[in-house]
Scaffold this motif. Structure first.
Motif, PDB file in Angstrom:
ATOM      1  N   GLU A 178       9.505  -8.375  -1.427  1.00  0.00           N
ATOM      2  CA  GLU A 178       8.776  -8.352  -0.157  1.00  0.00           C
ATOM      3  C   GLU A 178       8.038  -7.028   0.018  1.00  0.00           C
ATOM      4  O   GLU A 178       6.904  -6.997   0.507  1.00  0.00           O
ATOM      5  CB  GLU A 178       9.739  -8.551   1.011  1.00  0.00           C
ATOM      6  CG  GLU A 178      10.217  -9.972   1.175  1.00  0.00           C
ATOM      7  CD  GLU A 178      11.119 -10.145   2.384  1.00  0.00           C
ATOM      8  OE1 GLU A 178      10.894  -9.463   3.408  1.00  0.00           O
ATOM      9  OE2 GLU A 178      12.037 -10.962   2.297  1.00  0.00           O
ATOM     10  N   LYS A 179       8.675  -5.935  -0.393  1.00  0.00           N
ATOM     11  CA  LYS A 179       8.067  -4.623  -0.275  1.00  0.00           C
ATOM     12  C   LYS A 179       6.804  -4.531  -1.144  1.00  0.00           C
ATOM     13  O   LYS A 179       5.782  -4.013  -0.715  1.00  0.00           O
ATOM     14  CB  LYS A 179       9.059  -3.543  -0.691  1.00  0.00           C
ATOM     15  CG  LYS A 179       8.658  -2.151  -0.260  1.00  0.00           C
ATOM     16  CD  LYS A 179       9.575  -1.055  -0.745  1.00  0.00           C
ATOM     17  CE  LYS A 179      11.013  -1.258  -0.451  1.00  0.00           C
ATOM     18  NZ  LYS A 179      11.857  -0.130  -0.878  1.00  0.00           N
ATOM     19  N   GLU A 180       6.874  -5.060  -2.369  1.00  0.00           N
ATOM     20  CA  GLU A 180       5.710  -5.056  -3.250  1.00  0.00           C
ATOM     21  C   GLU A 180       4.575  -5.895  -2.666  1.00  0.00           C
ATOM     22  O   GLU A 180       3.407  -5.508  -2.730  1.00  0.00           O
ATOM     23  CB  GLU A 180       6.090  -5.576  -4.631  1.00  0.00           C
ATOM     24  CG  GLU A 180       6.965  -4.640  -5.426  1.00  0.00           C
ATOM     25  CD  GLU A 180       7.478  -5.260  -6.718  1.00  0.00           C
ATOM     26  OE1 GLU A 180       7.050  -6.383  -7.068  1.00  0.00           O
ATOM     27  OE2 GLU A 180       8.304  -4.606  -7.373  1.00  0.00           O
ATOM     28  N   SER A 181       4.932  -7.030  -2.091  1.00  0.00           N
ATOM     29  CA  SER A 181       3.931  -7.889  -1.461  1.00  0.00           C
ATOM     30  C   SER A 181       3.269  -7.183  -0.281  1.00  0.00           C
ATOM     31  O   SER A 181       2.040  -7.240  -0.120  1.00  0.00           O
ATOM     32  CB  SER A 181       4.581  -9.189  -1.007  1.00  0.00           C
ATOM     33  OG  SER A 181       3.670  -9.981  -0.309  1.00  0.00           O
ATOM     34  N   LEU A 182       4.052  -6.514   0.531  1.00  0.00           N
ATOM     35  CA  LEU A 182       3.514  -5.762   1.666  1.00  0.00           C
ATOM     36  C   LEU A 182       2.615  -4.627   1.201  1.00  0.00           C
ATOM     37  O   LEU A 182       1.565  -4.373   1.796  1.00  0.00           O
ATOM     38  CB  LEU A 182       4.639  -5.201   2.526  1.00  0.00           C
ATOM     39  CG  LEU A 182       5.168  -6.092   3.621  1.00  0.00           C
ATOM     40  CD1 LEU A 182       6.365  -5.438   4.304  1.00  0.00           C
ATOM     41  CD2 LEU A 182       4.111  -6.396   4.643  1.00  0.00           C
ATOM     42  N   ASP A 183       3.024  -3.941   0.133  1.00  0.00           N
ATOM     43  CA  ASP A 183       2.209  -2.851  -0.400  1.00  0.00           C
ATOM     44  C   ASP A 183       0.852  -3.372  -0.865  1.00  0.00           C
ATOM     45  O   ASP A 183      -0.181  -2.752  -0.608  1.00  0.00           O
ATOM     46  CB  ASP A 183       2.921  -2.149  -1.557  1.00  0.00           C
ATOM     47  CG  ASP A 183       4.059  -1.259  -1.100  1.00  0.00           C
ATOM     48  OD1 ASP A 183       4.077  -0.864   0.087  1.00  0.00           O
ATOM     49  OD2 ASP A 183       4.935  -0.946  -1.930  1.00  0.00           O
ATOM     50  N   ALA A 184       0.857  -4.503  -1.553  1.00  0.00           N
ATOM     51  CA  ALA A 184      -0.396  -5.082  -2.030  1.00  0.00           C
ATOM     52  C   ALA A 184      -1.288  -5.481  -0.857  1.00  0.00           C
ATOM     53  O   ALA A 184      -2.498  -5.214  -0.865  1.00  0.00           O
ATOM     54  CB  ALA A 184      -0.114  -6.289  -2.918  1.00  0.00           C
TER      55      ALA A 184
END
Length: 89
Positions: free
Chosen positions: A47-53
Motif C-alpha cells: 500500500e505504501k508503494e502504491s501511495l508513493d507512486a
C-alpha cells in the motif's frame, strides 16, 4: 494523500513491535480479516508503494500545470500589461 502515507508509516512501526505469531485484524474494504504480522507488513508495504507512486504522479501533474499556468500568465501580461493582476497576494 500525505496524511494517509503518514498514517501507514505509523501503523507499520506499531505493527513491527508485535510478536510475529500474533494474528491481527486487517481491514480490506468493509471487511476485517485475520493476518499474521508478517502478512500485514507485506500488505502495508504494498500500500505504501502504491501511495508513493500515486503521490509522485500527482506531484508531476502539479508541476506540469504550474509551468503551463506560468506560460499563460506571461502571455496575458505581455498582451494586457499591468492592467490585469493574476498573482495571488
Amino acid at each position: 494523500m500525505q496524511k494517509e502515507k503518514d498514517y501507514i508509516d505509523d501503523l507499520s512501526l506499531e505493527i513491527e513491535l508485535l510478536d510475529e505469531d500474533t494474528k491481527i485484524d486487517y481491514k480490506i474494504g468493509d471487511t476485517f480479516i485475520k493476518l499474521t504480522v508478517s502478512e500485514a507488513i507485506e500488505r502495508i508495504e504494498s500500500e505504501k508503494e502504491s501511495l508513493d507512486a500515486t503521490t509522485d504522479k500527482m506531484k508531476q501533474q502539479i508541476s506540469d500545470l504550474k509551468s503551463e499556468m506560468d506560460e499563460l500568465k506571461a502571455q496575458l501580461y505581455s498582451k494586457f500589461g499591468n492592467s490585469i493582476n493574476l498573482d495571488k497576494d
